[in-house]
Design a protein around this motif. Structure first.
Motif, mmCIF file in Angstrom:
data_model
loop_
_atom_site.group_PDB
_atom_site.id
_atom_site.type_symbol
_atom_site.label_atom_id
_atom_site.label_comp_id
_atom_site.label_asym_id
_atom_site.label_seq_id
_atom_site.Cartn_x
_atom_site.Cartn_y
_atom_site.Cartn_z
ATOM 1 N N SER A 1 2.039 2.263 -3.687
ATOM 2 C CA SER A 1 1.115 2.575 -4.771
ATOM 3 C C SER A 1 0.081 3.576 -4.275
ATOM 4 C CB SER A 1 0.421 1.309 -5.286
ATOM 5 O OG SER A 1 -0.212 0.617 -4.236
ATOM 6 N N ASP A 2 -0.567 4.253 -5.208
ATOM 7 C CA ASP A 2 -1.616 5.181 -4.808
ATOM 8 C C ASP A 2 -2.859 4.384 -4.422
ATOM 9 O OD1 ASP A 2 -3.633 5.163 -7.194
ATOM 10 O OD2 ASP A 2 -1.644 5.305 -8.099
ATOM 11 N N PHE A 3 -3.809 5.005 -3.758
ATOM 12 C CA PHE A 3 -4.973 4.308 -3.228
ATOM 13 C C PHE A 3 -5.768 3.600 -4.319
ATOM 14 C CE2 PHE A 3 -9.525 4.218 -2.153
ATOM 15 C CZ PHE A 3 -9.468 3.313 -1.106
ATOM 16 N N ARG B 1 0.831 -1.201 0.000
ATOM 17 C CA ARG B 1 0.000 0.000 0.000
ATOM 18 C C ARG B 1 0.868 1.254 0.000
ATOM 19 N NH1 ARG B 1 -5.454 0.511 2.109
ATOM 20 N NH2 ARG B 1 -5.967 2.703 2.090
ATOM 21 N N ASP C 1 -1.226 6.042 1.580
ATOM 22 C CA ASP C 1 -0.712 5.454 0.349
ATOM 23 C C ASP C 1 0.594 6.151 -0.011
ATOM 24 O OD1 ASP C 1 -1.256 7.844 -1.115
ATOM 25 O OD2 ASP C 1 -3.139 7.080 -1.899
ATOM 26 N N LYS C 2 1.189 5.745 -1.125
ATOM 27 C CA LYS C 2 2.491 6.270 -1.545
ATOM 28 C C LYS C 2 2.489 7.794 -1.659
ATOM 29 C CE LYS C 2 3.525 5.872 -5.854
ATOM 30 N NZ LYS C 2 3.789 6.921 -6.784
ATOM 31 N N TRP D 1 -3.960 0.491 -5.504
ATOM 32 C CA TRP D 1 -3.966 -0.506 -4.436
ATOM 33 C C TRP D 1 -5.350 -1.119 -4.271
ATOM 34 C CZ3 TRP D 1 -6.610 -0.746 0.214
ATOM 35 C CH2 TRP D 1 -6.215 -1.756 1.084
#
Length: 162
Positions: free
Chosen positions: A21-23, A18, A55-56, A26
């Protein structure tokens, strides 16, 4: 494709990371039960709670905000111990950053460009340059490094932060 952790010791083997990566990316990788509506096999998009793990992108924004603030409040003329400790901090930080590909990339960058911790201005400029290196890789605009203290400590000269 999102980064996955292959750490079987903690049960995360092959799970999407998680923090890497962006939400939206993910969320697509998660197993969800579909609603059993006749003739429909679609599920509504998940509602994002406010208290979810970052997230990222959220981790990155929060991290850069913290690091730039720390640099702008760093001593103007640090002692040798303070300078050495800040250099150690960044080397340790780069090892434990939660997004592994980001951490590895940052480790490589600071090997090429070691932390400049001899003064507040040198440190803030160094950090801004590191951030701009990441921004270029991500296709984002770069920041004018002459304005780091205005952005992260003093507020904009036009008084819009007062």
């Amino acid at each position: 494709m999102p980064h996955t952790h292959a750490s079987s010791a903690d049960g995360d083997e092959d799970k999407p990371c998680r923090a890497c990566s962006d939400f939206k990316t993910w969320a697509k990788t998660q197993n969800r039960v579909t609603f059993s509506t006749p003739g429909k096999n679609k599920q509504p998009p998940p509602q994002r709670r406010k208290d979810c793990p970052l997230d990222k992108d959220e981790i990155g924004t929060a991290t850069w905000s913290f690091l730039h603030s720390m640099a702008s409040y760093y001593p103007k003329k640090p002692s040798k111990t303070q300078s050495d400790d800040m250099t150690k901090f960044f080397n340790i930080f780069a090892q434990f950053y939660p997004c592994e590909p980001c951490a590895v990339d940052f480790q490589e960058d600071i090997k090429k460009h070691p932390p400049q911790t001899d003064s507040r201005d040198a440190f803030a400029k160094w950090l801004c340059e590191r951030h701009n290196t990441v921004n270029v890789k991500l296709g984002k605009p770069t920041f004018d490094c002459s304005k780091v203290h205005e952005r992260w400590k003093d507020g904009w000269e036009d008084g819009s932060c007062d």
